[in-house]
Design a protein around this motif. Structure first.
Motif, short mmCIF file in Angstrom:
data_model
loop_
_atom_site.label_atom_id
_atom_site.label_comp_id
_atom_site.label_asym_id
_atom_site.label_seq_id
_atom_site.Cartn_x
_atom_site.Cartn_y
_atom_site.Cartn_z
N SER A 67 0.81 -1.17 0.02
CA SER A 67 -0.04 -0.11 -0.02
C SER A 67 0.70 1.52 -0.11
CB SER A 67 -0.79 -0.10 1.50
OG SER A 67 -0.19 0.38 2.45
N SER A 103 -3.92 7.81 -9.75
CA SER A 103 -3.08 8.37 -8.70
C SER A 103 -2.21 7.14 -7.94
CB SER A 103 -3.95 9.13 -7.61
OG SER A 103 -2.96 9.38 -6.47
N ASP A 156 -3.67 5.10 -2.08
CA ASP A 156 -4.57 4.20 -1.63
C ASP A 156 -5.95 4.84 -1.65
OD1 ASP A 156 -2.45 2.60 -0.82
OD2 ASP A 156 -2.65 3.30 0.94
N ASP A 157 -7.07 4.18 -1.77
CA ASP A 157 -8.55 4.61 -1.90
C ASP A 157 -8.61 5.69 -0.88
OD1 ASP A 157 -8.75 3.35 -4.41
OD2 ASP A 157 -10.32 1.96 -3.78
N ASP A 158 -8.56 4.98 0.54
CA ASP A 158 -8.92 5.91 1.66
C ASP A 158 -8.24 7.18 1.70
OD1 ASP A 158 -6.65 4.51 2.18
OD2 ASP A 158 -7.07 4.26 4.25
N LEU A 209 -7.03 8.84 -0.75
CA LEU A 209 -7.46 9.69 -1.86
C LEU A 209 -8.96 10.31 -1.46
CD1 LEU A 209 -7.32 11.00 -4.97
CD2 LEU A 209 -8.55 8.99 -5.65
N ALA A 210 -9.80 9.51 -0.81
CA ALA A 210 -11.17 9.86 -0.34
C ALA A 210 -10.97 11.20 0.76
CB ALA A 210 -11.71 8.74 0.19
N VAL A 269 -11.94 6.83 -11.33
CA VAL A 269 -10.75 6.88 -10.54
C VAL A 269 -9.79 5.54 -10.75
CG1 VAL A 269 -10.07 7.27 -8.23
CG2 VAL A 269 -12.01 8.41 -8.89
N CYS A 270 -8.73 5.73 -10.70
CA CYS A 270 -7.63 4.76 -10.88
C CYS A 270 -6.74 5.03 -9.92
CB CYS A 270 -6.97 4.69 -12.29
SG CYS A 270 -8.16 4.57 -13.91
N THR A 271 -6.77 4.16 -8.96
CA THR A 271 -5.58 4.12 -7.65
C THR A 271 -4.62 2.94 -7.53
OG1 THR A 271 -6.83 3.09 -6.19
CG2 THR A 271 -7.28 5.49 -6.33
N GLU A 285 -4.25 0.89 -5.32
CA GLU A 285 -4.67 0.08 -4.39
C GLU A 285 -5.76 -0.87 -5.46
OE1 GLU A 285 -8.01 -0.33 -0.82
OE2 GLU A 285 -7.12 1.53 -1.17
N ARG A 286 -6.38 0.00 -6.50
CA ARG A 286 -7.14 -0.82 -7.43
C ARG A 286 -6.45 -1.56 -8.54
NH1 ARG A 286 -12.34 3.56 -8.09
NH2 ARG A 286 -12.46 4.42 -6.10
#
Length: 222
Positions: free
Chosen positions: A68, A119, A122-124, A126-127, A138-140, A142-143
């Motif tokens: 991560s 980016s 991690d999703d959290d 970015l949120a 949205v491409c992270t 983490e995804r």
């Protein structure tokens, strides 16, 4: 590269790097790193030099087996403490994470866009970032389970874009992630060189070079 040498582009999808391209990440996080150094008893260390070394280590670890973004940041902090001969706890990276809600956009971003974002994060996290925009895609990391330099994150973008790769225009500020990872895959890339730094001879050449996001309007109508 001179944009006048190219016809106007009509991409079906424009994607943007977040940190350093949309978000003024250095100025937004220097305060957090000043607190990290203070907590480690190292106020004498230049925060900007410390930050740059930390970011350099982050980029190096993007090539490793996936972990991560937060784990990478903590590992890089430990390595940067060692480089500056500081005895500090790598868990102080929490100071950086706690600053995310206070990160701020560059002024030209507020005037310009509603587009997909890509980016190394991690999703959290970015949120937590106040992007003030809704995005179609949205491409992270983490995804994608990988980062930009080896192309993993860009392959995720291409697979999920809903259009051909030659119909994508990506805008990003990092020559060592956006250019190194995206150009070998055939993406059209505008390098957003906000800091007016020299393009390293080792990286692929961008298709366009602009000083900010608003300048993209020279080749793409917003």
């Amino acid at each position: 590269m001179d944009h006048d040498a190219h016809p106007a582009l009509r991409p079906k999808l424009i994607s943007f790097d977040v940190f350093g391209t949309l978000i003024s990440v250095r100025d937004s996080s220097y305060g957090a790193f000043e607190r990290i150094l203070a907590d480690a008893g190292a106020r004498h260390v230049d925060v900007k030099a410390f930050w740059e070394h930390w970011e350099h280590r982050n980029i190096a670890h993007y090539w490793d087996a996936y972990r991560s973004y937060r784990e990478i940041c903590e590992l890089s902090l430990a390595e940067t403490f060692a480089h500056f001969q500081v005895v500090g706890d790598s868990r102080l990276i929490d100071r950086y994470v706690e600053a995310f809600p206070r990160f701020f956009l560059y002024d030209d971003v507020i005037r310009t866009l509603d587009r997909p974002v890509v980016s190394n994060i991690d999703d959290d996290l970015l949120a937590l970032t106040p992007l003030q925009r809704n995005f179609d895609l949205v491409c992270t990391a983490e995804r994608a389970k990988g980062y930009k330099p080896d192309g993993t994150l860009f392959r995720y973008l291409i697979e999920n874009a809903g259009c051909a790769r030659d119909e994508i225009l990506h805008a990003g500020q990092s020559q060592f992630t956006d250019l190194v990872g995206g150009k070998p895959l055939g993406l059209t890339i505008a390098w957003i060189n906000r800091r007016q730094i020299v393009l390293d001879a080792s990286v692929p050449r961008p298709d366009f070079i602009f000083p900010d996001i608003q300048s993209l309007s020279r080749v793409v109508g917003f």
